[in-house]
Structure formats: structure tokens, C-alpha cells
Design an enzyme around this catalytic site. Structure first.
Site, PDB file in Angstrom:
ATOM      1  CE  LYS A 103     -26.507   9.951  49.325  1.00  0.00           C
ATOM      2  NZ  LYS A 103     -27.481  10.807  50.019  1.00  0.00           N
ATOM      3  CD  GLN A 129     -30.984  11.257  49.102  1.00  0.00           C
ATOM      4  OE1 GLN A 129     -30.137  10.460  49.476  1.00  0.00           O
ATOM      5  NE2 GLN A 129     -30.680  12.480  48.680  1.00  0.00           N
ATOM      6  CG  ASP A 144     -27.073  12.629  55.532  1.00  0.00           C
ATOM      7  OD1 ASP A 144     -26.121  12.446  54.746  1.00  0.00           O
ATOM      8  OD2 ASP A 144     -28.253  12.320  55.264  1.00  0.00           O
TER       9      ASP A 144
END
Ligand code: NAP
Length: 319
Positions: A63, A107, A130
Site C-alpha cells: 500500500k 490493517q 477502507d
């Protein structure tokens, strides 16, 4: 099994996730440069990782690398496995309050001791790149999406790129997770597909999936979906990403194409496989995403797109 359910023409054509992911990243790169030139704003993504899970470390590294590619600033907050929920909440609050941070991602999975739900709900919905915060989940289910989970949003981009009809088709999503299955079904519904959602308690799974012109699978079961589950000529999108380590399993699932996969297992200890049996899908489906090379690459590209979108939305700019 394949012979009973085989389509008459040749092998399925592959939908290439890399081509679509690169196109998305190129577009984001152009828009990031334009934003910087016009208003001196450089979007910033803060990635938070807790503990030493090697897979999470690789995901976060990818990422950060993608941010560098498209010109988005990034911060990597790596915290020890001993971090408490309270400590993580403190970091999230400080990132929420910083005007120079546009996107925050934690994460997953977080270590067992940390309350994942509480942490996700603490993220400012405007920075929730997200798309897991209840506000963003609610917006999506109301048909007014803003920040949408990256993997299912990437699947829609893939279908659009290849001009695969969504409107009015019979679509089946296998899996109902918060990350993939549920938002996937909402996105398809929003695009006027007739959507069926299957899960581990669905009786006669193959009987249901075989009705679908568009079959999207996200279950985390290596190669489970085979010829019997697929309508001849259907588009099959395999979201699954599983590590196979047993050579006998590799041989069983890849058959005559197992040689290269077995080499990978011998070299690095595993090979990646989706939830769909690729050899069988290629015989029966019309279009198919391979693993690797399919959906996986789109998730990171969509994260870049979401970060840029969050940066614009927060400042009242048209995304
Ligand atoms: P998850 O949270 O474990 O959810 C799995 C879903 O599949 C659940 O809804 C479960 O049903 C259903 N399921 C499990 N076994 C089944 C069976 N035998 N028959 C029918 N349904 C079954 O998994 P996830 O996070 O959605 O991930 C799914 C897969 O996608 C994994 O392989 C993951 O690695 C991959 N993934 C890939 C990406 C990417 O970037 N490409 C991103 C995210 C996930 P119940 O609800 O009844 O338990």
C-alpha cells in the site's frame, strides 16, 4: 463433472486485473498531480499496523509503495503486538484530528487483545478509506455510497472495464463478510443486478450458483467452487486468496497444470490459489479472473482512489 456441465465453445477468456489496476492508478496519479498544481494539496494516507503478522507487513508495504507510485504521501505507524485498544484509539484520535491526514487504515486482522470493532468505529468516517465504518456501510446500503470497501469496488471497476453487463443480470455472491460479500451484494444491487447472497448455511450451493450469469466468490476455501457450481458461459470473479502448502493438494487442484505451482511450493513454501478451481472454471465459464492476476491487484488501486476521494470530499471538492 466437467463433461456434464461443459459449454460448447472454447476456454473462458481471462479478465486481467493488472491492466485495470494500472489504469486506475494512472488516473489517480494524474488527478493527484492536478490537485497539487491547482491547490497545493497532497493527499496523505496513514497506515496503522499492530503486531508482527508477516502477511499484514507485506500488505502494508504494498500500500505504501502504491502511494509512492501515484504521488500520495503516506505514513506507516507500526505498533508492537502488546498495544492495547486504548493506545490504538489514542493514535486513531490523533490521526482524526490532523488536517494533513486524509485517509486512515488499520490493517486487519488486529491482534486478539485489540477490539477491532471499537477501533474501526473510532475512525473519522470522512477518513475511513477502507469503508468499514458503520456510517459508510449505512450510506452504501441506503444507495448513497461515499467511501466503499476497496475489494468489491475493484470488482465493479473490473466488470465495467470489460463491459460486462451488470444491470438486470442474475448475480450470485458467495460469502457475506463485511469486507467483501455484503458490500459486493450492495454494489451489484445498486447497479440493478438481481442479487442472491450465499453463505455457509446455504443448502444446495451449486444449485443456486449455477443459476447465475455473474458469479462472485469470496469464501476463503481453496478451489472449492468447481464446474458443478458454474452456469456455462457465466462470468466468474474469484476474490479468494489462499495459500496452498501441501504438494498433494496442489496436484489435486491444478492437475496437469501443477508443475509450476509445485515448483513455487518447493521454492517458497506455498502457492496462491483462489476459491474457484481454475481448470474447471476455464472449461465452463465464459469469463474468469485468475489468482494471482485478478482481483487482488485491484484492492490496492482502489485504496489509492478512495484516499484521493477522501481528500477531495473533506475539502468540499467534487470527487
Ligand atoms: P470471511 O470473513 O472468512 O468470510 C467468508 C464467507 O464465506 C462467510 O460469509 C462464510 O459464510 C462463507 N463461506 C465459508 N465457507 C463456505 C462454504 N463452504 N460455502 C458457502 N459459503 C461459505 O472471508 P473474507 O474476508 O470475505 O475473504 C474471503 C476470501 O477472499 C479469502 O480467501 C480472502 O483471502 C479473500 N480476500 C481477498 C482480497 C483481495 O484483495 N483479493 C480481499 C479480501 C479478502 P458464513 O457467513 O455463514 O460463515
Amino acid at each position: 463433472m466437467i463433461a456434464e456441465n461443459r459449454k460448447t465453445s472454447t476456454q473462458a477468456s481471462l479478465l486481467d486485473g493488472a491492466v485495470v489496476a494500472n489504469q486506475i492508478k494512472e488516473q489517480v496519479k494524474r488527478e493527484v498531480a492536478q490537485l497539487a498544481a491547482e491547490s497545493s494539496i497532497v493527499p496523505c494516507l496513514a497506515a496503522v499496523r499492530v503486531g508482527e503478522d508477516p502477511a499484514s507487513a507485506v500488505y502494508v508495504r504494498n500500500k505504501i509503495r502504491a502511494c509512492e507510485e501515484v504521488g500520495i504521501r503516506s505514513e506507516h505507524h507500526a505498533l508492537p503486538a502488546s498495544t492495547t485498544t486504548a493506545e490504538l484509539l489514542e493514535l486513531v484520535r490523533s490521526l482524526n484530528s490532523r488536517d494533513d491526514v486524509d485517509g486512515i487504515l488499520t490493517q486487519l486482522p488486529l491482534p486478539k487483545g485489540v477490539d477491532e470493532t471499537v477501533v474501526i468505529e473510532e475512525i473519522d468516517p470522512a477518513k475511513d478509506v477502507d469503508g468499514f465504518h458503520p456510517i459508510n456501510v449505512g450510506r452504501l446500503s441506503l444507495g448513497r455510497p461515499q467511501l466503499v470497501p476497496c475489494t468489491p469496488a475493484g470488482v465493479i471497476e473490473l466488470l465495467d472495464y470489460y463491459q460486462i453487463e451488470i444491470r438486470g443480470v442474475s448475480a450470485c455472491v458467495v460469502g457475506r463478510s463485511q469486507i467483501v460479500g455484503r458490500p459486493m451484494s450492495q454494489l451489484l444491487l445498486q447497479r440493478d443486478a438481481t442479487v442472491t447472497v450465499c453463505h455457509s448455511r446455504t443448502p444446495d450451493l451449486a444449485g443456486v450458483t449455477r443459476q447465475a450469469d455473474l458469479l462472485i466468490v469470496a469464501i476463503g476455501r481453496p478451489g472449492m467452487i468447481g464446474a458443478a457450481h458454474i452456469k456455462p458461459g457465466a462470468t466468474v470473479v474469484d476474490v479468494g486468496m489462499n495459500k496452498l502448502t501441501e504438494p498433494s493438494e496442489v496436484q489435486r487442484l491444478f492437475g496437469s497444470a501443477a508443475e509450476k505451482r509445485l515448483e513455487a511450493v518447493a521454492k517458497r513454501g506455498y502457492t496462491l490459489i483462489g476459491d474457484v478451481n481454475q481448470a474447471e472454471a476455464l472449461e465452463v465459464a465464459g469469463k474468469f479472473t485468475a489468482v494471482p492476476g485478478g482481483v487482488g491487484l485491484l484492492t490496492v488501486a482502489m485504496l489509492m482512489k478512495n484516499t484521493l476521494k477522501a481528500a477531495k470530499l473533506r475539502r468540499g471538492l467534487n470527487p
